[in-house]
Design a protein around this motif. Structure first.
Motif, PDB file in Angstrom:
ATOM      1  N   GLU A 296      34.550 -10.898  32.800  1.00 49.78           N
ATOM      2  CA  GLU A 296      35.104 -11.516  31.602  1.00 49.78           C
ATOM      3  C   GLU A 296      33.983 -11.660  30.584  1.00 49.78           C
ATOM      4  O   GLU A 296      32.893 -12.136  30.915  1.00 49.78           O
ATOM      5  N   VAL A 297      34.221 -11.233  29.347  1.00 50.07           N
ATOM      6  CA  VAL A 297      33.147 -11.218  28.354  1.00 50.07           C
ATOM      7  C   VAL A 297      33.550 -11.997  27.109  1.00 50.07           C
ATOM      8  O   VAL A 297      34.726 -12.323  26.905  1.00 50.07           O
ATOM      9  N   GLU A 298      32.547 -12.273  26.303  1.00 49.37           N
ATOM     10  CA  GLU A 298      32.761 -12.880  24.997  1.00 49.37           C
ATOM     11  C   GLU A 298      31.685 -12.364  24.049  1.00 49.37           C
ATOM     12  O   GLU A 298      30.653 -11.838  24.491  1.00 49.37           O
ATOM     13  N   HIS A 299      31.933 -12.491  22.755  1.00 49.94           N
ATOM     14  CA  HIS A 299      30.954 -12.085  21.746  1.00 49.94           C
ATOM     15  C   HIS A 299      30.323 -13.347  21.164  1.00 49.94           C
ATOM     16  O   HIS A 299      31.040 -14.256  20.724  1.00 49.94           O
ATOM     17  N   GLU A 303      21.898 -15.287  17.395  1.00 50.88           N
ATOM     18  CA  GLU A 303      21.027 -16.450  17.474  1.00 50.88           C
ATOM     19  C   GLU A 303      21.248 -17.261  18.752  1.00 50.88           C
ATOM     20  O   GLU A 303      20.388 -18.043  19.164  1.00 50.88           O
ATOM     21  N   ARG A 304      22.411 -17.077  19.382  1.00 49.10           N
ATOM     22  CA  ARG A 304      22.715 -17.820  20.616  1.00 49.10           C
ATOM     23  C   ARG A 304      22.801 -16.916  21.842  1.00 49.10           C
ATOM     24  O   ARG A 304      23.304 -17.327  22.886  1.00 49.10           O
ATOM     25  N   ALA A 305      22.295 -15.683  21.724  1.00 42.52           N
ATOM     26  CA  ALA A 305      22.443 -14.724  22.819  1.00 42.52           C
ATOM     27  C   ALA A 305      21.323 -14.803  23.851  1.00 42.52           C
ATOM     28  O   ALA A 305      21.501 -14.372  24.992  1.00 42.52           O
ATOM     29  N   ALA A 306      20.153 -15.325  23.477  1.00 39.65           N
ATOM     30  CA  ALA A 306      19.035 -15.396  24.424  1.00 39.65           C
ATOM     31  C   ALA A 306      19.423 -16.248  25.630  1.00 39.65           C
ATOM     32  O   ALA A 306      20.039 -17.314  25.500  1.00 39.65           O
ATOM     33  N   ASP A 332      14.611 -13.635  23.609  1.00 38.41           N
ATOM     34  CA  ASP A 332      14.347 -13.730  22.174  1.00 38.41           C
ATOM     35  C   ASP A 332      13.479 -12.571  21.695  1.00 38.41           C
ATOM     36  O   ASP A 332      13.692 -12.032  20.599  1.00 38.41           O
ATOM     37  N   GLU A 333      12.484 -12.153  22.515  1.00 39.51           N
ATOM     38  CA  GLU A 333      11.566 -11.105  22.101  1.00 39.51           C
ATOM     39  C   GLU A 333      12.288  -9.773  21.924  1.00 39.51           C
ATOM     40  O   GLU A 333      12.052  -9.042  20.952  1.00 39.51           O
ATOM     41  N   VAL A 334      13.180  -9.464  22.855  1.00 37.09           N
ATOM     42  CA  VAL A 334      13.921  -8.208  22.746  1.00 37.09           C
ATOM     43  C   VAL A 334      14.917  -8.263  21.590  1.00 37.09           C
ATOM     44  O   VAL A 334      15.110  -7.285  20.869  1.00 37.09           O
ATOM     45  N   LEU A 335      15.527  -9.423  21.389  1.00 37.98           N
ATOM     46  CA  LEU A 335      16.426  -9.573  20.246  1.00 37.98           C
ATOM     47  C   LEU A 335      15.681  -9.368  18.932  1.00 37.98           C
ATOM     48  O   LEU A 335      16.180  -8.719  18.004  1.00 37.98           O
ATOM     49  N   ASP A 336      14.465  -9.917  18.838  1.00 41.56           N
ATOM     50  CA  ASP A 336      13.661  -9.774  17.633  1.00 41.56           C
ATOM     51  C   ASP A 336      13.367  -8.302  17.366  1.00 41.56           C
ATOM     52  O   ASP A 336      13.454  -7.823  16.224  1.00 41.56           O
ATOM     53  N   TYR A 337      13.024  -7.583  18.417  1.00 38.88           N
ATOM     54  CA  TYR A 337      12.755  -6.144  18.303  1.00 38.88           C
ATOM     55  C   TYR A 337      13.989  -5.391  17.832  1.00 38.88           C
ATOM     56  O   TYR A 337      13.950  -4.618  16.869  1.00 38.88           O
ATOM     57  N   LEU A 338      15.128  -5.626  18.495  1.00 37.34           N
ATOM     58  CA  LEU A 338      16.338  -4.873  18.189  1.00 37.34           C
ATOM     59  C   LEU A 338      16.874  -5.195  16.796  1.00 37.34           C
ATOM     60  O   LEU A 338      17.275  -4.303  16.041  1.00 37.34           O
ATOM     61  N   ARG A 339      16.864  -6.465  16.428  1.00 39.00           N
ATOM     62  CA  ARG A 339      17.418  -6.840  15.131  1.00 39.00           C
ATOM     63  C   ARG A 339      16.522  -6.381  13.984  1.00 39.00           C
ATOM     64  O   ARG A 339      17.009  -5.981  12.932  1.00 39.00           O
ATOM     65  N   ARG A 357      24.645  -8.404  14.836  1.00 38.17           N
ATOM     66  CA  ARG A 357      24.863  -9.800  14.451  1.00 38.17           C
ATOM     67  C   ARG A 357      25.496 -10.573  15.596  1.00 38.17           C
ATOM     68  O   ARG A 357      25.310 -11.783  15.722  1.00 38.17           O
ATOM     69  N   THR A 358      26.234  -9.850  16.439  1.00 38.38           N
ATOM     70  CA  THR A 358      26.808 -10.456  17.654  1.00 38.38           C
ATOM     71  C   THR A 358      26.505  -9.546  18.836  1.00 38.38           C
ATOM     72  O   THR A 358      26.267  -8.343  18.670  1.00 38.38           O
ATOM     73  N   LEU A 359      26.535 -10.124  20.033  1.00 40.30           N
ATOM     74  CA  LEU A 359      26.319  -9.347  21.259  1.00 40.30           C
ATOM     75  C   LEU A 359      27.434  -9.643  22.248  1.00 40.30           C
ATOM     76  O   LEU A 359      27.986 -10.755  22.274  1.00 40.30           O
ATOM     77  N   ARG A 360      27.741  -8.662  23.062  1.00 34.23           N
ATOM     78  CA  ARG A 360      28.776  -8.773  24.099  1.00 34.23           C
ATOM     79  C   ARG A 360      28.104  -9.266  25.371  1.00 34.23           C
ATOM     80  O   ARG A 360      27.233  -8.591  25.934  1.00 34.23           O
ATOM     81  N   VAL A 361      28.505 -10.444  25.840  1.00 33.52           N
ATOM     82  CA  VAL A 361      27.847 -11.063  27.001  1.00 33.52           C
ATOM     83  C   VAL A 361      28.897 -11.501  28.015  1.00 33.52           C
ATOM     84  O   VAL A 361      30.097 -11.613  27.710  1.00 33.52           O
TER      85      VAL A 361
END
Length: 366
Positions: A296-299, A303-306, A332-339, A357-361
């Protein structure tokens, strides 16, 4: 893991890191197999998109010590068996199974790939069944015809054709080295112990001294010179020389490189990509990829994906190598790189939200 050296000059005259991942070495594989005694096999990608190659024979010996097969993804190596000045072919270096995309460095049309199999660690019957499961029942006769034509051409003329291509590649590399702001990569990566060998038909050029990224350079060359380069990333561009090139295509490429050097000052500067240190890319695997993908996933906002478990594959393109895979914990480090890459203009085609802007988690259970 990526190791330093080469590229544009940093303050003080010291070369900065290449930010280039080379294939694992035998000791890396031995350590991984010790840590994961239930491993069923080893998948080795060599040559890389940038032409650096693994010590296939050394890795094969380690795998065979642990009685696991070595599978080599040799997508860029169709030409390797046909000239002694090229890196070793996987089948000559004791790999159990080699998968080759002949359409990349060979003379076959798109989707022309082959298996090479030896020894008894991979069952030919099982391999055929798995291929039947994933392959089409409506195979193209054109694919088979071009594969067969390529094989015959290489057996009859391959050495001479590749000999000419190797000389051409060295001319191009030498000419590029004389152009201000361009730093072509060559055998120094082997001499420094960063790779076991290097395919000289890959013309890999660091463009950072021009003040632009490889992606920007590629776009500019396409728009202004109508030349498509083979690959690019934050630091470099690449072109492949093959047996099919001639004096005209050589001059077209060199003309595009000269134009790039002259026109680089007109390229709009974009926000830089914040490249991480190599260990940052080794993420915690909290779930199996399959379990995470089908959970089950959500987007959630980036900023809240780490700290959340990713439920999708996120692969900046080029070169299209996943930075985050399903089941890995986002940092956070990988998010910074990707964004920062997305803001620079890097394509991320496989993410549900390519802007990131959003990630599937994986949905958390409260």
């Amino acid at each position: 893991p990526p190791r330093g050296g080469g590229g544009a000059r940093a303050p003080g005259g010291c070369p900065p890191p290449r930010h280039l991942a080379h294939p694992p070495e035998p000791d890396d594989v031995r350590r991984a197999l010790r840590e994961h005694p239930d491993a069923k096999g080893m998948l080795l990608i060599t040559p890389t998109d940038w032409g650096t190659c693994a010590d296939i024979a050394g890795v094969a010996r380690v795998c065979h010590e642990y009685d696991v097969p070595l599978i080599v993804d040799e997508a860029w190596g169709a030409h390797l068996p046909f000239h002694p000045a090229l890196p070793p072919w996987g089948m000559d270096a004791e790999a159990d199974l080699v998968v080759t995309s002949v359409h990349k460095m060979g003379g076959a049309i798109e989707q022309s790939s082959v298996f090479h199999l030896q020894y008894d660690r991979v069952s030919p019957e099982v391999l055929a069944q798995r291929e039947d499961l994933l392959g089409t029942t409506s195979a193209s006769s054109l694919v088979y015809a071009t594969l067969d034509g390529w094989r015959r051409q290489m057996v009859e003329q391959g050495h001479d054709l590749l000999d000419a291509a190797l000389r051409r590649a060295e001319r191009i590399r030498a000419a590029a080295a004389d152009m201000p702001g361009l730093r072509p990569m060559g055998r120094e990566v082997v001499d420094a112990g960063l790779a076991a060998s290097f395919d000289p038909l890959k013309i890999v050029i660091d463009v950072r001294e021009l003040g632009v990224s490889g992606m920007q350079a590629t776009e500019w060359v396409r728009d202004h010179c109508h030349v498509d380069l083979g690959g690019s990333d934050t630091c470099r561009i690449s072109a492949s020389v093959t047996h099919a090139d001639d004096d005209h295509t050589e001059e077209v490429l060199l003309g595009a490189l000269r134009a790039l050097v002259e026109g680089a000052g007109s390229i709009e500067r974009r926000p830089s990509v914040r490249l991480p240190e190599p260990p940052v890319l080794e993420l915690e695997q909290a779930m199996s990829p399959r379990a995470a993908f089908f959970a089950e996933v959500e987007h959630v906002p980036a900023e809240r994906a780490a700290g959340r478990v990713c439920a999708e594959t996120i692969s900046p393109y080029p070169p299209g190598v996943p930075v985050i895979a399903p089941g890995e914990v986002i940092t956070d480090e990988v998010l910074d790189y990707l964004r920062s890459g997305a803001e620079h203009g890097v394509l991320i085609p496989d993410a549900a939200d390519s802007s990131l802007r959003t990630l599937r988690v994986v949905r958390t259970v409260s």
